[in-house]
Design an enzyme around this catalytic site. Sequence first.
Site, PDB file in Angstrom:
ATOM      1  N   SER A 102       0.589  -1.021  -0.428  1.00 60.30           N
ATOM      2  CA  SER A 102       0.009   0.299   0.348  1.00 60.30           C
ATOM      3  C   SER A 102       0.954   1.001   0.682  1.00 60.30           C
ATOM      4  O   SER A 102       1.706   1.296   1.055  1.00 60.30           O
ATOM      5  CB  SER A 102      -0.794   0.142   1.392  1.00 60.30           C
ATOM      6  N   TYR A 103       0.554   2.201  -1.072  1.00 64.83           N
ATOM      7  CA  TYR A 103       1.525   2.946  -1.147  1.00 64.83           C
ATOM      8  C   TYR A 103       0.987   4.233  -0.557  1.00 64.83           C
ATOM      9  O   TYR A 103      -0.421   4.386  -1.076  1.00 64.83           O
ATOM     10  CB  TYR A 103       2.122   3.704  -2.589  1.00 64.83           C
ATOM     11  N   PHE A 104       0.804   4.978  -0.280  1.00 64.93           N
ATOM     12  CA  PHE A 104       0.919   6.614   0.568  1.00 64.93           C
ATOM     13  C   PHE A 104       1.686   7.145  -0.310  1.00 64.93           C
ATOM     14  O   PHE A 104       2.599   7.619   0.076  1.00 64.93           O
ATOM     15  CB  PHE A 104       0.812   6.212   2.232  1.00 64.93           C
TER      16      PHE A 104
END
Length: 191
Positions: free
Chosen positions: A45-47
Amino acid sequence: MSSQHFQGRFEVEFKYRLSDVDAFTCALAALNPEVMLEDNQEQDSYFDTPEHSLAAEGKSLVIRTMQPSGIQLWIVKGPEADRCEAVNITDADKAASMLRTLGYRQVLAISKRRSIYFVGPFHVTRDHLEGIGDFAELAIMTDDEALLPDYRQQLQDLATRLGLSSAQLETRSYRTLCEQSLTLNSEKVPS
């Protein structure tokens, strides 16, 4: 898990697109690697900020979960190509919630099937990303920036032993490959 393989602020990594997964797997088996894990499902999950300020600076902030191994990681890459730090965490959902509280939002999710092996000091991964393809990553992490050129050469030598050629070299990150695939797929959807 051989944690010494994943310690350091710098990572030398080469990614290769696999046209023949079986041939690669056979070449790897001939080197008698240590198996860390096989066929784990990874969710990255890229933030980023709403303004995508991390991406603009060449940085990635990732929360990774791996099953069935149960490994959960907080990963920061960039801004230099060789810069990568990761730390084990115990609650990926809580970490993601904390990032959202700080104003970050999830901008991309990448799922892959990953196997990780050790050949001497190097880690070798075999990855499958649905709709993107099959890849091998050869890497080593270190805190000693002076070792990076030597490690690059040693990894290229290992690639040759594994039957990988420079024509298979993939310089784009999984993030870039997935974002490009999403863009292409959205352009194909009739409006």
